[in-house]
Design an enzyme around this catalytic site. Structure first.
Site, mmCIF file in Angstrom:
data_model
loop_
_atom_site.group_PDB
_atom_site.id
_atom_site.type_symbol
_atom_site.label_atom_id
_atom_site.label_comp_id
_atom_site.label_asym_id
_atom_site.label_seq_id
_atom_site.Cartn_x
_atom_site.Cartn_y
_atom_site.Cartn_z
ATOM 1 N N TYR A 145 37.932 37.498 109.616
ATOM 2 C CA TYR A 145 37.277 36.265 110.061
ATOM 3 C C TYR A 145 36.736 35.467 108.895
ATOM 4 O O TYR A 145 36.346 36.032 107.877
ATOM 5 C CB TYR A 145 36.117 36.597 111.011
ATOM 6 C CG TYR A 145 36.528 37.250 112.304
ATOM 7 C CD1 TYR A 145 37.843 37.228 112.760
ATOM 8 C CD2 TYR A 145 35.581 37.931 113.073
ATOM 9 C CE1 TYR A 145 38.194 37.849 113.949
ATOM 10 C CE2 TYR A 145 35.927 38.552 114.263
ATOM 11 C CZ TYR A 145 37.232 38.508 114.693
ATOM 12 O OH TYR A 145 37.575 39.130 115.870
ATOM 13 N N LEU A 185 39.291 28.492 129.904
ATOM 14 C CA LEU A 185 38.691 28.646 131.229
ATOM 15 C C LEU A 185 37.437 27.793 131.432
ATOM 16 O O LEU A 185 36.923 27.716 132.551
ATOM 17 C CB LEU A 185 38.386 30.115 131.506
ATOM 18 C CG LEU A 185 39.618 30.951 131.887
ATOM 19 C CD1 LEU A 185 39.354 32.439 131.740
ATOM 20 C CD2 LEU A 185 40.058 30.624 133.314
ATOM 21 N N LYS A 187 37.888 22.602 129.348
ATOM 22 C CA LYS A 187 37.801 21.500 128.374
ATOM 23 C C LYS A 187 39.153 21.054 127.824
ATOM 24 O O LYS A 187 39.243 19.983 127.220
ATOM 25 C CB LYS A 187 36.885 21.888 127.222
ATOM 26 C CG LYS A 187 37.350 23.048 126.369
ATOM 27 C CD LYS A 187 36.276 23.382 125.325
ATOM 28 C CE LYS A 187 36.640 24.594 124.491
ATOM 29 N NZ LYS A 187 35.558 24.922 123.530
#
Length: 350
Positions: free
Chosen positions: A53, A245, A248
Site C-alpha cells: 500500500y 455499493l 456513487k
C-alpha cells in the site's frame, strides 16, 4: 462496538477493522492520524495494512501506508497495545516489489523486518500472505475456465508453502509476528497450510481475508464453512465493492477524488451492466428501509454467519463515521428477505 475471536489466535478483535490502503495516495498523514484516533475512540481495535500500500500499487507509493502508521506509533508509543495490527507480504507479479518474484521463506523474513522498520514497532500481531504464488480465482478471475487448477504442480506448491510456513514459524518464535494469515486464497490453500502445520508442528493459520460483499459472495458457503470449523477467522475486504455499493458510480458517474478515477491494475472489472443494475436495486432497498446504501451493505456483511471482522476504509472522516455506525445496526428479517430476493436476481454480476 462488538468483538469476535480472531480464529485460532484467541485474540479479540472489533467487528469492524480499519483498512488503510488509501493512506499515501488519496489520504495524507494528517488524514491517517485523524482516522486512527477516531476509530480507536469508537472501539475499533483492529487495523489492517500491507507493504504494497498505498493503492493502486506503484513504486512511488510502496510502503507509504505502513510508514504513516509508523509515524503515528512513533508519536504515540504508549498506545501500541490498544490495537491488533495486521500487515501483509505482497505476492508475485509486481515488478517494483522483489522483481515480481514468488514469496519464499527468505523473502518472508526480509519483508517482516522491512515492515517492522516502517511501522516503527517490535511486532506485528497478524502477518498475512497477500496472495498465493499460484494463480487464485480472485480479482475477477472466478468465472469457470478463467484459470486452470490442473496446470498447478501440487507437490511443488506444497513444498513452497512448507518453506514459507517454516519462515513464519521462525518469526513467531522470535517474537516479530504473533500469528499468520492468508489473503485471496481458497479452501485448498487454507487446509494445505493447516495440514502442513500439523504434520511439521509449525505455527497455524488463524485468518483469511477475501473480497466479500453483496456483489461477490463466492466464499459463501463452502470456504466460510471451512473457516468456521477450522477456527480460521474470515475477514471480508472491500465490503462496498471498491465503493460501488454506495451508488456513487451509477450511470457512469466518477466523483472527483474517488477511487475509480485512478488507474486500476486489473481494470474496473466490477463495472458491468449487471453490477450497476444490482447496485441500483440495493440502493432502492436501502431507501425503503431508511438506510444509506453503505449501511445496508456493511450491516449485511456483518450479519453473515462466519464473518469475524469486516475491513472498512474511507477517504474522509464522514465516510468513516457512516461506515462504523453501520456496525451498530441490525437488519430486520424484512430487509434480509428483500436483500436475498435481489441477490437471487444478481448472484454473479461481475
Amino acid at each position: 462496538m462488538q468483538y469476535s475471536t480472531l480464529g485460532y489466535s484467541g485474540l479479540k478483535v472489533s467487528r469492524a477493522c480499519l483498512g488503510t490502503m488509501t493512506w499515501g495516495k488519496q489520504n495524507n498523514q494528517a488524514d491517517a492520524n485523524a482516522q486512527i484516533e477516531y476509530a480507536l475512540n469508537q472501539g475499533i481495535n483492529f487495523i489492517d495494512t500491507a507493504e504494497m500500500y498505498a493503492v493502486p500499487p506503484s513504486a512511488d507509493t510502496y510502503g507509504t501506508t505502513e510508514t504513516m502508521i509508523g509515524n503515528w506509533l512513533a508519536a504515540n508509543p504508549s498506545r501500541r497495545d490498544e490495537f491488533i495490527l495486521a500487515s501483509k507480504i505482497a505476492g508475485n507479479g509486481l515488478k517494483h516489489i522483489r522483481d515480481a518474484q514468488d514469496i519464499t521463506g527468505e523473502t518472508v523474513l526480509a519483508a517482516i523486518d522491512d515492515s517492522l522498520a516502517r511501522l516503527q514497532t517490535d511486532y506485528i500481531d497478524l502477518y498475512q500472505l497477500h496472495w498465493p504464488n499460484r494463480t487464485s480465482p480472485h480479482f475477477g478471475k472466478h468465472a469457470p475456465g478463467r484459470i486452470s487448477f490442473s496446470d498447478v504442480d501440487t507437490a511443488a506448491h506444497s513444498a513452497q508453502m512448507l518453506e514459507i510456513l517454516q519462515a513464519l514459524d521462525e518469526s513467531v518464535k522470535s517474537g516479530k509476528i504473533r500469528h499468520f494469515g492468508l489473503s485471496n486464497d481458497t479452501p485448498w490453500g487454507i487446509n494445505e497450510y493447516i495440514r502442513l502445520s500439523e504434520q511439521h508442528n509449525l505455527t497455524r493459520v488463524t485468518a483469511i481475508q477475501n473480497e466479500f460483499n453483496l456483489l461477490q459472495t463466492r466464499d459463501w458457503p463452502f470456504l466460510i464453512e471451512s473457516c468456521v470449523h477450522q477456527q480460521v477467522a474470515y475477514l471480508p475486504w472491500s465490503p462496498l465493492a471498491t465503493g460501488a455499493l454506495t451508488g456513487k458510480y451509477l450511470n457512469g458517474a466518477r466523483p472527483q477524488g474517488a477511487r475509480w478515477n485512478l488507474i486500476q491494475r486489473n481494470g474496473l472489472f466490477r463495472d458491468t451492466e449487471q453490477s450497476n443494475a444490482a447496485v441500483a436495486a440495493y440502493g432502492d432497498l436501502a431507501q425503503k428501509h431508511d438506510l444509506t446504501p453503505a449501511q445496508l451493505a456493511l450491516a449485511w456483511c456483518n450479519q453473515v454467519d462466519g464473518v469475524t471482522s469486516t475491513i472498512i476504509g474511507a477517504t474522509n472522516l464522514e465516510q468513516l463515521k457512516e461506515n462504523i455506525d453501520a456496525f451498530e445496526l441490525t437488519l430486520s428479517e424484512s430487509a434480509l428477505s428483500d436483500i436475498a430476493d435481489v441477490h437471487k436476481q444478481f448472484p454473479v454480476p461481475f
